[in-house]
Design a protein around this motif. Structure first.
Motif, PDB file in Angstrom:
ATOM      1  N   GLU A  64      19.231  14.477 -14.024  1.00 39.15           N
ATOM      2  CA  GLU A  64      20.016  14.219 -15.231  1.00 39.15           C
ATOM      3  C   GLU A  64      19.252  14.746 -16.444  1.00 39.15           C
ATOM      4  OE1 GLU A  64      21.912  10.174 -15.714  1.00 39.15           O
ATOM      5  OE2 GLU A  64      20.657   9.773 -13.959  1.00 39.15           O
ATOM      6  N   ASP A  65      19.832  15.680 -17.154  1.00 36.99           N
ATOM      7  CA  ASP A  65      19.260  16.102 -18.432  1.00 36.99           C
ATOM      8  C   ASP A  65      19.847  15.173 -19.493  1.00 36.99           C
ATOM      9  OD1 ASP A  65      18.453  17.242 -20.802  1.00 36.99           O
ATOM     10  OD2 ASP A  65      18.760  19.305 -20.142  1.00 36.99           O
ATOM     11  N   ALA A  66      19.092  14.127 -19.789  1.00 34.91           N
ATOM     12  CA  ALA A  66      19.518  13.114 -20.756  1.00 34.91           C
ATOM     13  C   ALA A  66      18.750  13.281 -22.068  1.00 34.91           C
ATOM     14  CB  ALA A  66      19.310  11.719 -20.182  1.00 34.91           C
ATOM     15  N   SER A  67      18.475  14.532 -22.422  1.00 26.95           N
ATOM     16  CA  SER A  67      17.740  14.807 -23.653  1.00 26.95           C
ATOM     17  C   SER A  67      18.433  14.220 -24.876  1.00 26.95           C
ATOM     18  CB  SER A  67      17.567  16.323 -23.835  1.00 26.95           C
ATOM     19  OG  SER A  67      16.742  16.854 -22.828  1.00 26.95           O
ATOM     20  N   HIS A  68      19.762  14.060 -24.803  1.00 21.96           N
ATOM     21  CA  HIS A  68      20.550  13.530 -25.923  1.00 21.96           C
ATOM     22  C   HIS A  68      20.876  12.050 -25.773  1.00 21.96           C
ATOM     23  CE1 HIS A  68      22.556  17.714 -26.886  1.00 21.96           C
ATOM     24  NE2 HIS A  68      21.233  17.763 -26.889  1.00 21.96           N
ATOM     25  N   ALA A  69      20.389  11.393 -24.728  1.00 18.49           N
ATOM     26  CA  ALA A  69      21.093  10.181 -24.306  1.00 18.49           C
ATOM     27  C   ALA A  69      20.268   8.908 -24.180  1.00 18.49           C
ATOM     28  CB  ALA A  69      21.798  10.451 -22.980  1.00 18.49           C
ATOM     29  N   ILE A  70      18.979   8.914 -24.529  1.00 20.94           N
ATOM     30  CA  ILE A  70      18.225   7.670 -24.384  1.00 20.94           C
ATOM     31  C   ILE A  70      18.852   6.589 -25.263  1.00 20.94           C
ATOM     32  CG2 ILE A  70      16.518   8.159 -26.216  1.00 20.94           C
ATOM     33  CD1 ILE A  70      14.429   6.863 -24.288  1.00 20.94           C
ATOM     34  N   GLY A  71      18.930   5.392 -24.731  1.00 19.01           N
ATOM     35  CA  GLY A  71      19.570   4.290 -25.445  1.00 19.01           C
ATOM     36  C   GLY A  71      21.029   4.114 -25.096  1.00 19.01           C
ATOM     37  N   GLY A  72      21.594   5.089 -24.377  1.00 19.64           N
ATOM     38  CA  GLY A  72      22.970   4.978 -23.927  1.00 19.64           C
ATOM     39  C   GLY A  72      23.056   4.263 -22.588  1.00 19.64           C
ATOM     40  N   ARG A  73      24.276   4.000 -22.167  1.00 16.39           N
ATOM     41  CA  ARG A  73      24.504   3.298 -20.908  1.00 16.39           C
ATOM     42  C   ARG A  73      25.640   3.977 -20.145  1.00 16.39           C
ATOM     43  NH1 ARG A  73      21.831  -1.548 -20.984  1.00 16.39           N
ATOM     44  NH2 ARG A  73      23.027  -2.374 -19.239  1.00 16.39           N
ATOM     45  N   TYR A  74      25.548   3.900 -18.821  1.00 15.07           N
ATOM     46  CA  TYR A  74      26.600   4.392 -17.940  1.00 15.07           C
ATOM     47  C   TYR A  74      26.968   3.271 -16.983  1.00 15.07           C
ATOM     48  CZ  TYR A  74      28.929   7.059 -14.235  1.00 15.07           C
ATOM     49  OH  TYR A  74      29.835   7.516 -13.292  1.00 15.07           O
ATOM     50  N   GLN A  75      28.220   2.872 -16.993  1.00 17.01           N
ATOM     51  CA  GLN A  75      28.685   1.766 -16.148  1.00 17.01           C
ATOM     52  C   GLN A  75      27.788   0.538 -16.320  1.00 17.01           C
ATOM     53  OE1 GLN A  75      29.136   3.306 -12.149  1.00 17.01           O
ATOM     54  NE2 GLN A  75      30.972   4.462 -12.680  1.00 17.01           N
ATOM     55  N   ASP A  76      27.508   0.202 -17.557  1.00 17.40           N
ATOM     56  CA  ASP A  76      26.750  -0.992 -17.937  1.00 17.40           C
ATOM     57  C   ASP A  76      25.308  -0.990 -17.415  1.00 17.40           C
ATOM     58  OD1 ASP A  76      26.735  -3.283 -19.524  1.00 17.40           O
ATOM     59  OD2 ASP A  76      26.978  -4.603 -17.785  1.00 17.40           O
ATOM     60  N   GLU A  77      24.756   0.200 -17.211  1.00 19.96           N
ATOM     61  CA  GLU A  77      23.369   0.327 -16.789  1.00 19.96           C
ATOM     62  C   GLU A  77      22.705   1.376 -17.671  1.00 19.96           C
ATOM     63  OE1 GLU A  77      21.383  -0.003 -12.423  1.00 19.96           O
ATOM     64  OE2 GLU A  77      22.874   1.572 -12.690  1.00 19.96           O
TER      65      GLU A  77
END
Length: 386
Positions: free
Chosen positions: A156-169
């Protein structure tokens, strides 16, 4: 000029960095492990490996998963070039999967079609790199199901996404991936000036990435090929790199992580206000998955060119002329000259190119004031007027 993104540095951040400057360690001390633990704990991942950039993290993640010559890596064309370049660094071939027109992320439908065709031809990818563009999670459950069917690994390239959640995780829990990558560039959600992180639940992958970030050298006798000559002894057991994060960066990261939730909540408040202010204008506002909580690194609108007389470029230039520091994320990677030299060409990924022809990133950062946001929307309204 109102920039499209901007870091916040507080007195607490400054104090944390100054404390390191006054300490005995500027590199390879206690601050980086503290930062790794803070990110791993936040994400619910078992291991975290800090490095000097997200690009470095992508590179060592690919190597840890065994990517090499003769292998293939697939990613999205709408991303920063690093998401694709990491495969080339390993000597692998790179290809792309077109985007979903609603989320702007990798289309699981297109991925399934491409995998079925590749399976018939015997050219399946070893690694797929979905990118959580703007902070919005990809359909990771769908991608993971395909990975089990076709046998590829997922970064997962989550370079934009720390602090986000997917399906409540938390994004980074790695329920649907082997490794997740974060970026801490200054315009990202939290910053270490430059820096990156790879998180995983696999102890062997974490060990290999930690080895690769520091020249492939170990001082651990249990990993050496023969007995140590003395307490000074180390062995290079792999071909690694100098990708280490400094203590200064680690301390800044620890301090910034204490405000991560507040930063993301602030971004959501700004996005909600944009949604309301832009209603009725000839732009498409970003859609947000109902089962997720975006990191909202970027707020990208698509100009509805069929409803206006101006070109995309004219709207962009008009905003810049009004002091609005808009940007465009991203130029489809397959259209870059280097990738054209590898055989890609315009028209290969039509949804990505449709997005690029209309996208504008509006200013988005927690310190953006309502007055500044009003100024952005006023300038955009003027730029779009007949």
């Amino acid at each position: 000029m109102i920039p499209y993104g901007r870091q916040e540095i507080t007195q607490a951040d400054i104090d944390a960095v100054v404390d390191v400057l006054r300490s005995d360690f500027l590199t390879q001390g206690p601050a980086v492990p503290m930062f790794e633990q803070a990110v791993a704990t936040y994400c619910g991942a078992r291991h975290a490996v800090a490095v000097n950039s997200a690009t470095s993290a992508l590179h060592i993640a690919c190597l840890a998963l065994g990517l090499g010559p003769g292998d293939r890596l697939w990613t999205t064309p709408v991303t920063f070039v690093a998401s694709a370049n990491c495969g080339l660094y390993c000597g692998a071939e790179v290809d792309f999967v077109d985007i979903d027109p609603l989320t702007y992320n990798m289309s699981v439908e297109r991925l399934a079609e491409k995998l079925a065709q590749a399976d018939k031809l015997g050219v399946l990818p070893k690694i797929v790199v979905p990118v959580h563009l703007c902070g919005q999670p990809c359909d990771m459950e769908g991608i993971r199901a395909l990975s089990r069917q076709y046998g590829f690994k997922v970064i997962e390239d989550a370079s934009h996404a720390i602090g986000g959640r997917y399906q409540d995780e938390p994004i980074g829990a790695c329920r649907y991936s082997d490794i997740t990558i974060f970026s801490f560039h200054p315009v990202k959600i939290v910053t270490t000036a430059e820096g990156g992180m790879a998180v995983t639940n696999d102890a062997d992958l974490a060990h290999q990435m930690a080895l690769l970030r520091s020249h492939g050298i170990t001082r651990d006798p249990t990993h050496m090929t023969h007995e140590a000559d003395g307490p000074w002894y180390y062995q290079q057991i792999d071909l690694g790199f100098n990708y280490r994060m400094t203590e200064l960066q680690g301390a800044l990261g620890v301090s910034q992580m204490t405000r991560l939730d507040a930063y993301v909540a602030g971004r959501h408040a700004i996005a909600d206000r944009y949604d309301a202010l832009l209603e009725g204008l000839p732009v498409m506002c970003p859609w947000r998955r109902p089962d997720s909580y975006s990191g909202l690194h970027l707020y990208v609108v698509l100009v509805q060119l069929e409803r206006i007389r101006q070109t995309h470029r004219q709207v962009f230039d008009a905003l810049r002329a009004q002091g609005i520091g808009v940007n465009l994320h991203y130029i489809p990677v397959h259209t870059q000259p280097y990738y054209r030299g590898l055989g890609f060409k315009p028209g290969d990924f039509p949804q990505a190119e449709h997005y690029y022809a209309r996208a504008i990133s509006l200013p988005m950062y927690p310190q953006l004031t309502p007055a500044q946001q009003d100024e952005v929307v006023s300038a955009l309204s003027e730029a779009l007027a007949p």
